[in-house]
Design a protein around this motif. Sequence first.
Motif, PDB file in Angstrom:
ATOM      1  N   GLY A 258      14.074  17.335  28.693  1.00 33.03           N
ATOM      2  CA  GLY A 258      13.987  18.486  27.800  1.00 33.03           C
ATOM      3  C   GLY A 258      15.367  18.961  27.367  1.00 33.03           C
ATOM      4  O   GLY A 258      15.618  19.213  26.190  1.00 33.03           O
ATOM      5  N   ASN A 259      16.294  19.057  28.313  1.00 34.23           N
ATOM      6  CA  ASN A 259      17.628  19.571  27.999  1.00 34.23           C
ATOM      7  C   ASN A 259      18.447  18.596  27.175  1.00 34.23           C
ATOM      8  O   ASN A 259      19.334  18.996  26.428  1.00 34.23           O
ATOM      9  N   LEU A 260      18.145  17.311  27.305  1.00 29.23           N
ATOM     10  CA  LEU A 260      18.812  16.286  26.503  1.00 29.23           C
ATOM     11  C   LEU A 260      18.619  16.580  25.016  1.00 29.23           C
ATOM     12  O   LEU A 260      19.468  16.280  24.198  1.00 29.23           O
ATOM     13  N   ALA A 261      17.482  17.187  24.690  1.00 29.29           N
ATOM     14  CA  ALA A 261      17.127  17.358  23.284  1.00 29.29           C
ATOM     15  C   ALA A 261      17.421  18.739  22.762  1.00 29.29           C
ATOM     16  O   ALA A 261      17.304  18.984  21.577  1.00 29.29           O
ATOM     17  N   ASP A 262      17.794  19.677  23.626  1.00 28.70           N
ATOM     18  CA  ASP A 262      17.935  21.044  23.130  1.00 28.70           C
ATOM     19  C   ASP A 262      19.027  21.128  22.076  1.00 28.70           C
ATOM     20  O   ASP A 262      20.094  20.539  22.209  1.00 28.70           O
ATOM     21  N   PHE A 263      18.725  21.879  21.023  1.00 29.23           N
ATOM     22  CA  PHE A 263      19.681  21.994  19.928  1.00 29.23           C
ATOM     23  C   PHE A 263      20.385  23.345  19.916  1.00 29.23           C
ATOM     24  O   PHE A 263      21.592  23.426  19.688  1.00 29.23           O
ATOM     25  N   GLY A 264      19.605  24.418  20.161  1.00 29.21           N
ATOM     26  CA  GLY A 264      20.138  25.772  19.982  1.00 29.21           C
ATOM     27  C   GLY A 264      21.332  26.064  20.869  1.00 29.21           C
ATOM     28  O   GLY A 264      22.372  26.555  20.394  1.00 29.21           O
TER      29      GLY A 264
ATOM     30  N   ALA B 172      23.476  17.616  34.796  1.00 27.28           N
ATOM     31  CA  ALA B 172      24.056  18.695  35.597  1.00 27.28           C
ATOM     32  C   ALA B 172      23.147  19.919  35.562  1.00 27.28           C
ATOM     33  O   ALA B 172      22.856  20.524  36.604  1.00 27.28           O
ATOM     34  N   SER B 173      22.672  20.283  34.345  1.00 31.11           N
ATOM     35  CA  SER B 173      21.825  21.475  34.260  1.00 31.11           C
ATOM     36  C   SER B 173      20.510  21.228  34.988  1.00 31.11           C
ATOM     37  O   SER B 173      19.980  22.136  35.643  1.00 31.11           O
ATOM     38  N   ALA B 174      19.978  20.004  34.920  1.00 32.17           N
ATOM     39  CA  ALA B 174      18.728  19.715  35.625  1.00 32.17           C
ATOM     40  C   ALA B 174      18.941  19.816  37.130  1.00 32.17           C
ATOM     41  O   ALA B 174      18.102  20.351  37.862  1.00 32.17           O
ATOM     42  N   PHE B 175      20.097  19.340  37.602  1.00 32.25           N
ATOM     43  CA  PHE B 175      20.390  19.424  39.035  1.00 32.25           C
ATOM     44  C   PHE B 175      20.437  20.889  39.480  1.00 32.25           C
ATOM     45  O   PHE B 175      19.774  21.299  40.437  1.00 32.25           O
ATOM     46  N   PHE B 176      21.210  21.711  38.746  1.00 31.36           N
ATOM     47  CA  PHE B 176      21.327  23.120  39.125  1.00 31.36           C
ATOM     48  C   PHE B 176      19.972  23.825  39.006  1.00 31.36           C
ATOM     49  O   PHE B 176      19.638  24.685  39.819  1.00 31.36           O
ATOM     50  N   ALA B 177      19.201  23.435  37.976  1.00 33.04           N
ATOM     51  CA  ALA B 177      17.890  24.058  37.797  1.00 33.04           C
ATOM     52  C   ALA B 177      16.988  23.734  38.981  1.00 33.04           C
ATOM     53  O   ALA B 177      16.247  24.596  39.464  1.00 33.04           O
TER      54      ALA B 177
END
Lengths: 555, 343
Positions: free
Chosen positions: A220-226, A79-84
């Motif tokens: 990239g977003n799949l792995a984000d932790f923060g 979803a975030s990749a789509f919006f990005a």
Amino acid sequence: MTTLAPRTADPASNRVRGARRRVDGVGALTGVLWAACAVFVALPIAALIVLAGDGRRIHTLLQGDVLEAALNSVVSATASAFFAVVLGTTFALLLDRTDLPGRGGLRLLALTPLLMPPFVGAIAWLGIAGPTSPVNLWWREAFGAPLWSIYGADGVILLLTVHSYPIVMLVVSAALRRIPSDLEHAARISGAGPLRTVVAVTLPLLRPALLSSFILVAVGNLADFGIPSIIGLPERYVTLATLVYRYLQSGTVEDPLGIVATIGVVVLLVALAGLVVDAVVGRGGHELDTSAVVVERISLGRARTSLGAAMWILVLLITVLPLVALLTQTLLRAPGVPLAWENLTLDHLITALGSQTALTGAANSLMLAGLAAVVCGVLGLGIGVVTARTTGRARRGLAATATLPQAIPGIVIAVAWLILAPRLGLFNTPWLILAAYITSFLALVVQSVAAPLSATPSSAEEAARVAGASRLRALIDISCRMALPAALSGAVLVAVTAVRELTLSVLLLSPGSQTLGVAIFNFQQAGAFSTASAWSLIVAVVGIGFIGLATRRQA
Amino acid sequence: MHTSRTTLALAALGAAAVTLAGCAGTSGDTESASSDAASETTTLTVYTSEPQEKIDEIVAAFGEDHPNVDVEVFRAGTGDLTTRVATERTAGEIQADVFLAADAATFEDYAAEGLLVEYTPADADALLTDVVDPEGYYVGTRIIPTVIAYNTSVIDAPPESWQELADPAYADQLVMPNPDVSGAAAYNAAVWSTTPELGDEWLAALAENNPVIADSNGPTSQAIATGAQPVGVVVDYLVRELAAQGSPIDVSYPSEGVPYVSQPAGIFADTDNEEAAKAFVDFLVSERGQQLAVEQSYLPVRSDVGTPEGAPTMDEIAILSPDLETVQNAQDAAVETFRDLFL
């Protein structure tokens, strides 16, 4: 072409040289580079696969919390990749192809979220849209409930989008430069309106760039932790990255490394599948000659002012507001007191700047980032030059191996090194973090070296060979020197990325090897919000200032 | 640079061969303890769940008396720390010399497994008898009660008992720390579930109110102070600190009594610096160390150093102090129940 003459003139000697290739300097260099790749890329992946490999833990992946986290991860990443992609492409089109007012300033501002580490952004956005942000407090006063709280799935997706659309912008802008504007011009002449031109001509030509930026961002977003950890966990929105962290840190499961390795391999497969799709679809893309025609900007007409104003407001909201929020959180005397002049103090900033932990973390981060930049710079220069200037399967494989980790989420790389740590004697040392940085960031240098070098002719090097230099000598004296600036800028990129990194170091930290990112994260976790905000502000401002200076010098 | 990289590469390659050959069982202890040969300074590693600024102050004060001991601190939640210790045990030896974390039950487990040095600090006679381990493996260093805290600008009549928190009036208003992460919270869960008038029934009723589960006590106190969740369960010193800064927050000591942890300190048997470790533990409970604890808003473990401003003395509040063994046996099940009900 004449430089090829010596070779073709004497095929016999060429064959002899070919036979000697295995033992000459270049061969030895290639061997050393392969060894480095084996250590920093193949070894961690192998360790991961070996530990996950026996398949005994596959059933744990079907447990409720793993499935739920996997679903959350996939949904938030796509979803975030789509919006990005939507946001980044819109921005790129407006800035590159229209007469929007103030494009230069807008572009710089729109790119700034890239310079702010995602977890710093998360801390900042808590001040804008957290449950007790000024807006929500005011709304609750008036209507009895907060307007919108950033905690939870929607907040995670929003923040991931904000922090990844600049990447899409960069990729799409680069692609736009390769699309001749005379095609658009032709469409306009044939009577198509601006919107129709974009939809019918520009977007289809952009398809490969859109897809590959979508996959890049999603992986990239799949792995984000923060972001999921600070924004998602308070609403119990768990992603694979935060689940892996919990498994490793709070001892809620038996054999955490084995389970985490299995999760890591699955994430790795998903990421690789994405890359394969990208490669297959990308191959079908249109290749166009770059046009020499000056870009004809589409006139926005009457919409110019209002569109410009809208974009300025949006970009300022995304970039300046978080900084203001961090500043407020830093200066406010105590949580819960109203925002008023008499409640502002510099005390928290002074305390934060004197914090030994943060200072040690900053020193460690600087050291690790510096070392990572040097190692990646040297290795990347070597691999890039060998890949671009020599032929053969071994060399192509070298480039592929060195850039593979780009497709691997950071959390997977961290787990892999965690598995290796005790066997290599790296457990509880900062070198573990360094090794993971090298695995993760080597590709940055390899790519910045190999791409421009492949595009330059190798005539100078051949001249050196004719003048009697050995293959290695020619490679080092000519190609390496040509590629040195690219390697340096790649190394700087590594340093800037590593110095404020969180995802890798939060899993690999040990006594005495805390990084700045982990220090800030821990302040946040321990409830020292003002200290966390103060350091976040420092990291954000220094990062933006640094890049600002760098781009100004180039311009 | 180049040589070190090559060395690392070679070492890693060797290990790679071992790994890839499928040598699974042997976890070779390649850990080389960092040598202190450089000077006579010894490095003491402390694992603690103390907030960072507090442990930094403690280390600084200790350093004034022991300039030749270099204290390296690793701070994390008690849950994180016990996992780390467990990992280190399987990987080789425990890296920490001193362990200073929330609850006595963890120390009881370690003592039973023979991981701790038997040591009773010099000043043991001056301390509250409850905090000194009769077998001498660990000693409590501060009294940390868990209380009800509330935001004074949102709540007019604060809840006065644990029972009252389960009242539907507090639905969606509550916040509490996660026992998976916080040692104090895990201990509390065990005390609640073994206290007859509360028990699992009360926990279930509390869960009906859908409290926000913050990671640990720090974020919990912030949520209460900012009013995000105006009522919560949290350790008392954080409330005093925030109130002193000006936050609209106050404590309410529940009528059933408050559970408390004593933040014990113990020395791992793996230590190479037993003398320095003993000196550190001595300092924690010494008059000087306890004065510092009071300055840091903690209730002290000795009676000759006063109490923090605004804090009650121990005999002014009701204490829930069940048998340690009962709590210890109940803790895992209580945390499990909590996780089922709340997470």
